[in-house]
Design an enzyme around this catalytic site. Structure first.
Site, mmCIF file in Angstrom:
data_model
loop_
_atom_site.group_PDB
_atom_site.id
_atom_site.type_symbol
_atom_site.label_atom_id
_atom_site.label_comp_id
_atom_site.label_asym_id
_atom_site.label_seq_id
_atom_site.Cartn_x
_atom_site.Cartn_y
_atom_site.Cartn_z
ATOM 1 N N HIS A 5 9.061 0.774 3.334
ATOM 2 C CA HIS A 5 10.177 0.761 4.289
ATOM 3 C C HIS A 5 11.045 -0.460 3.986
ATOM 4 C CE1 HIS A 5 7.819 -2.312 6.266
ATOM 5 N NE2 HIS A 5 6.813 -1.466 6.453
ATOM 6 N N VAL B 45 11.039 -8.508 8.820
ATOM 7 C CA VAL B 45 12.247 -7.693 8.997
ATOM 8 C C VAL B 45 12.071 -6.893 10.289
ATOM 9 C CG1 VAL B 45 13.722 -5.909 7.983
ATOM 10 C CG2 VAL B 45 12.542 -7.541 6.504
ATOM 11 N N HIS C 286 9.455 -3.827 3.162
ATOM 12 C CA HIS C 286 9.015 -4.017 1.771
ATOM 13 C C HIS C 286 10.217 -4.281 0.870
ATOM 14 C CE1 HIS C 286 5.701 -1.234 3.280
ATOM 15 N NE2 HIS C 286 5.034 -2.292 2.896
ATOM 16 N N SER D 152 7.075 -1.691 10.283
ATOM 17 C CA SER D 152 5.699 -1.456 9.867
ATOM 18 C C SER D 152 5.555 0.027 9.581
ATOM 19 C CB SER D 152 4.752 -1.853 11.012
ATOM 20 O OG SER D 152 3.487 -1.257 10.828
ATOM 21 N N GLN E 57 -2.946 -12.724 7.043
ATOM 22 C CA GLN E 57 -3.099 -12.341 5.637
ATOM 23 C C GLN E 57 -2.467 -13.418 4.744
ATOM 24 O OE1 GLN E 57 -2.749 -8.245 3.855
ATOM 25 N NE2 GLN E 57 -0.636 -8.833 3.573
ATOM 26 N N MET F 64 0.844 -1.198 0.000
ATOM 27 C CA MET F 64 0.000 0.000 0.000
ATOM 28 C C MET F 64 0.882 1.251 0.000
ATOM 29 S SD MET F 64 -3.475 -0.936 1.974
ATOM 30 C CE MET F 64 -2.887 -0.768 3.636
#
Ligand code: PAF
Length: 284
Positions: free
Chosen positions: A34, A182, A37, A191, A154, A30
């Site tokens: 960071h 991570v 990702h 996050s 998820q 989304m």
């Protein structure tokens, strides 16, 4: 790196890559990227030849007052990170590209796995998440997709979605690659919500991972595991759930642990909800 903002250009870019025999990797996000990702992107680059990262804040997975409007949109920073990491496309579509009015979008229902834990706290969240994930898979047509283990519920839902769609012949095979969470130097799972923590709240949040570790070492009794975890958690972290669950079905496990089991946690630090988990596989 190409920044693509509509479905037509994406289809073209992917078709061209595929015509050159390239394997397509996809990292759905989304945005507000960071290093968590980036680890997914890096992993995608190791096994795929053409990597698409999406940045789309999906309205369907936000309930009332869950901050859809306020969700950080940092597209130029995201584009720089994706470029530096060497991915091929940052796909940042608008709502009308993902959900065009003239295309009937199949709204997915998450079912039992999606009704517990995050699903109880955020009703409808997983229906919206699965709907957009399936829609993005249709648009990107990846060979492999990359998700982070931090969002374990998820992941369990996406794994089931892919199994069901592939077995029914609705979708060509896609490999789901689940990447390790991570963490920062103190173990806090990265996050996009962490950036909203004050200095004091950060100290509280830093007790989540030690709590999971303490729990994982206290087995095999489920009660001992959850007690040990609770004892390590800063009392200012308001516990929403701390449970031992089957990693696939997300159903609670019996009082003496089978392995593997996932220890999942959600806490509220001030207004900020943080989730984390640890797989207990009996090897420690
Ligand atoms: O995990 C996320 O960031 C989102 O739920 C996802 C998978 C990108 C779908 O919007």
């Amino acid at each position: 790196m190409q920044l693509i903002q509509n479905g037509r250009d994406l289809t073209q870019a992917v078709a061209q890559a595929r015509s050159l025999g390239k394997k397509i990797g996809f990292v759905p996000t989304m945005g507000a990227l960071h290093q968590g990702h980036m680890a997914l992107v890096k992993k995608a680059e190791e096994t795929c030849d053409f990597v698409v990262v999406s940045a789309f804040v999906n309205p369907l997975q936000f309930g009332e007052g869950e901050g859809f409007e306020d969700y950080p949109r940092t597209i130029s920073v995201d584009a720089r990170l994706v470029t530096d990491q060497g991915a091929d496309v940052l796909f940042a579509p608008g709502v009308n590209d993902v959900y065009p009015k003239d295309v009937e979008i199949k709204k997915l229902i998450a079912g039992p796995i999606g009704q517990a834990f995050e699903g109880t706290i955020r009703p409808g969240h997983f229906d919206g998440m699965l709907t957009v994930v399936s829609r993005l898979f249709d648009m990107v047509t990846p060979d492999q997709v990359f998700f982070g283990e931090k969002d374990a519920q998820q992941v369990a839902l996406v794994a089931k979605l892919l199994r069901d769609q592939i077995v029914s012949g609705e979708r060509s095979p896609i490999k789901l690659v689940v990447c390790d969470t991570v963490r920062d130097a103190d173990g806090l799972a990265l996050s996009s919500r962490n950036r909203r923590l004050s200095k004091d709240q950060l100290e509280v949040a830093k007790t989540i991972y030690p709590a999971l570790l303490a729990g994982s070492r206290a087995g095999p009794s489920a009660a001992k595991i959850t007690d040990a975890a609770k004892a390590k958690l800063d009392p200012a972290a308001k516990l929403e759930y701390l449970e031992l669950v089957d990693p696939q079905s997300f159903t609670p496990v019996p009082s003496t642990l089978p392995t593997p089991t996932r220890l999942i946690i959600s806490v509220r630090v001030g207004e900020i909800r943080l989730i984390d988990n640890l797989l207990i596989d009996g090897t420690e």
